[in-house]
Design a protein around this motif. Structure first.
Motif, PDB file in Angstrom:
ATOM      1  N   ARG A  49       0.927  -1.266  -0.011  1.00  0.00           N
ATOM      2  CA  ARG A  49       0.122   0.008  -0.018  1.00  0.00           C
ATOM      3  C   ARG A  49       0.955   1.188  -0.017  1.00  0.00           C
ATOM      4  O   ARG A  49       0.708   2.175  -0.823  1.00  0.00           O
ATOM      5  N   ALA A  50       1.818   1.250   0.792  1.00  0.00           N
ATOM      6  CA  ALA A  50       2.848   2.398   0.836  1.00  0.00           C
ATOM      7  C   ALA A  50       3.579   2.391  -0.496  1.00  0.00           C
ATOM      8  O   ALA A  50       3.741   3.955  -0.995  1.00  0.00           O
ATOM      9  N   LEU A  51       3.923   1.394  -1.207  1.00  0.00           N
ATOM     10  CA  LEU A  51       4.639   1.597  -2.409  1.00  0.00           C
ATOM     11  C   LEU A  51       3.636   2.072  -3.288  1.00  0.00           C
ATOM     12  O   LEU A  51       3.967   2.620  -4.507  1.00  0.00           O
ATOM     13  N   ALA A  52       2.320   1.577  -3.393  1.00  0.00           N
ATOM     14  CA  ALA A  52       1.380   2.126  -4.353  1.00  0.00           C
ATOM     15  C   ALA A  52       1.165   3.816  -4.163  1.00  0.00           C
ATOM     16  O   ALA A  52       0.975   4.206  -5.355  1.00  0.00           O
ATOM     17  N   GLU A  53       0.983   3.959  -2.856  1.00  0.00           N
ATOM     18  CA  GLU A  53       0.540   5.337  -2.724  1.00  0.00           C
ATOM     19  C   GLU A  53       1.957   6.159  -3.354  1.00  0.00           C
ATOM     20  O   GLU A  53       1.667   7.220  -3.823  1.00  0.00           O
ATOM     21  N   PHE A  54       3.021   5.849  -2.975  1.00  0.00           N
ATOM     22  CA  PHE A  54       4.356   6.609  -3.587  1.00  0.00           C
ATOM     23  C   PHE A  54       4.163   6.511  -4.923  1.00  0.00           C
ATOM     24  O   PHE A  54       4.623   7.647  -5.637  1.00  0.00           O
ATOM     25  N   ALA A  55       4.137   5.496  -5.512  1.00  0.00           N
ATOM     26  CA  ALA A  55       4.186   5.247  -6.865  1.00  0.00           C
ATOM     27  C   ALA A  55       3.072   6.446  -7.675  1.00  0.00           C
ATOM     28  O   ALA A  55       3.285   6.919  -8.693  1.00  0.00           O
ATOM     29  N   GLN A  56       1.940   6.470  -7.253  1.00  0.00           N
ATOM     30  CA  GLN A  56       0.630   7.198  -7.482  1.00  0.00           C
ATOM     31  C   GLN A  56       1.032   8.649  -7.573  1.00  0.00           C
ATOM     32  O   GLN A  56       0.819   9.211  -8.513  1.00  0.00           O
ATOM     33  N   THR A  57       1.741   8.937  -6.406  1.00  0.00           N
ATOM     34  CA  THR A  57       1.935  10.412  -6.346  1.00  0.00           C
ATOM     35  C   THR A  57       3.066  10.890  -7.103  1.00  0.00           C
ATOM     36  O   THR A  57       2.724  11.899  -7.916  1.00  0.00           O
ATOM     37  N   TRP A  58       4.071  10.315  -6.924  1.00  0.00           N
ATOM     38  CA  TRP A  58       5.479  10.742  -7.719  1.00  0.00           C
ATOM     39  C   TRP A  58       5.298  10.319  -9.190  1.00  0.00           C
ATOM     40  O   TRP A  58       5.707  11.004 -10.027  1.00  0.00           O
ATOM     41  N   GLY A  59       4.587   9.309  -9.530  1.00  0.00           N
ATOM     42  CA  GLY A  59       4.178   9.094 -11.044  1.00  0.00           C
ATOM     43  C   GLY A  59       3.563   9.976 -11.703  1.00  0.00           C
ATOM     44  O   GLY A  59       3.658  10.614 -12.676  1.00  0.00           O
ATOM     45  N   LEU A  60       2.406  10.451 -10.870  1.00  0.00           N
ATOM     46  CA  LEU A  60       1.644  11.611 -11.347  1.00  0.00           C
ATOM     47  C   LEU A  60       2.718  12.815 -11.584  1.00  0.00           C
ATOM     48  O   LEU A  60       2.448  13.827 -12.525  1.00  0.00           O
ATOM     49  N   LEU A  61       3.188  13.329 -10.844  1.00  0.00           N
ATOM     50  CA  LEU A  61       4.077  14.497 -10.926  1.00  0.00           C
ATOM     51  C   LEU A  61       4.856  14.316 -11.738  1.00  0.00           C
ATOM     52  O   LEU A  61       5.429  15.308 -12.805  1.00  0.00           O
ATOM     53  N   TYR A  62       5.623  13.102 -12.080  1.00  0.00           N
ATOM     54  CA  TYR A  62       6.764  12.870 -12.989  1.00  0.00           C
ATOM     55  C   TYR A  62       5.922  13.180 -14.327  1.00  0.00           C
ATOM     56  O   TYR A  62       6.524  13.689 -15.492  1.00  0.00           O
ATOM     57  N   PHE A  63       4.557  12.590 -14.685  1.00  0.00           N
ATOM     58  CA  PHE A  63       4.161  12.676 -15.866  1.00  0.00           C
ATOM     59  C   PHE A  63       3.730  14.113 -16.092  1.00  0.00           C
ATOM     60  O   PHE A  63       3.586  14.442 -17.480  1.00  0.00           O
ATOM     61  N   VAL A  64       3.235  14.799 -15.395  1.00  0.00           N
ATOM     62  CA  VAL A  64       2.725  16.284 -15.487  1.00  0.00           C
ATOM     63  C   VAL A  64       3.976  17.004 -15.817  1.00  0.00           C
ATOM     64  O   VAL A  64       4.095  17.921 -16.775  1.00  0.00           O
ATOM     65  N   ALA A  65       5.248  16.788 -15.258  1.00  0.00           N
ATOM     66  CA  ALA A  65       6.474  17.489 -15.491  1.00  0.00           C
ATOM     67  C   ALA A  65       6.788  16.962 -16.994  1.00  0.00           C
ATOM     68  O   ALA A  65       7.317  17.828 -17.695  1.00  0.00           O
ATOM     69  N   LEU A  66       6.623  15.850 -17.091  1.00  0.00           N
ATOM     70  CA  LEU A  66       7.094  15.176 -18.504  1.00  0.00           C
ATOM     71  C   LEU A  66       6.252  15.914 -19.675  1.00  0.00           C
ATOM     72  O   LEU A  66       6.719  16.489 -20.650  1.00  0.00           O
ATOM     73  N   PHE A  67       5.168  16.018 -19.172  1.00  0.00           N
ATOM     74  CA  PHE A  67       4.035  16.519 -20.384  1.00  0.00           C
ATOM     75  C   PHE A  67       4.208  18.285 -20.559  1.00  0.00           C
ATOM     76  O   PHE A  67       4.098  18.721 -21.591  1.00  0.00           O
ATOM     77  N   ALA A  68       4.729  18.956 -19.523  1.00  0.00           N
ATOM     78  CA  ALA A  68       4.958  20.524 -19.614  1.00  0.00           C
ATOM     79  C   ALA A  68       6.190  20.554 -20.326  1.00  0.00           C
ATOM     80  O   ALA A  68       6.223  21.337 -21.031  1.00  0.00           O
TER      81      ALA A  68
END
Length: 51
Positions: free
Chosen positions: A6-25
């Motif tokens: 659960r902790a790993l999934a939460e980490f991946a969701q949070t930082w994955g979203l930030l990573y893809f938003v930065a990549l899109f920008a």
């Protein structure tokens, strides 16, 4: 184990979203950069060239 997953999934969701938003920008900034305009216009005319 369930708590670790659960902790790993939460980490991946949070930082994955930030990573893809930065990549899109970054991709958006690259595509809309005035310095790249000539390069993209040339690529757009490429299918119409006869050679």
């Amino acid at each position: 184990m369930n708590e670790t997953y659960r902790a790993l999934a939460e980490f991946a969701q949070t930082w994955g979203l930030l990573y893809f938003v930065a990549l899109f920008a970054c991709v958006l900034a690259y595509a809309l950069s005035p310095r790249r305009r000539h390069e993209f216009e040339e690529a757009a005319r490429l299918p119409l060239s006869e050679d």
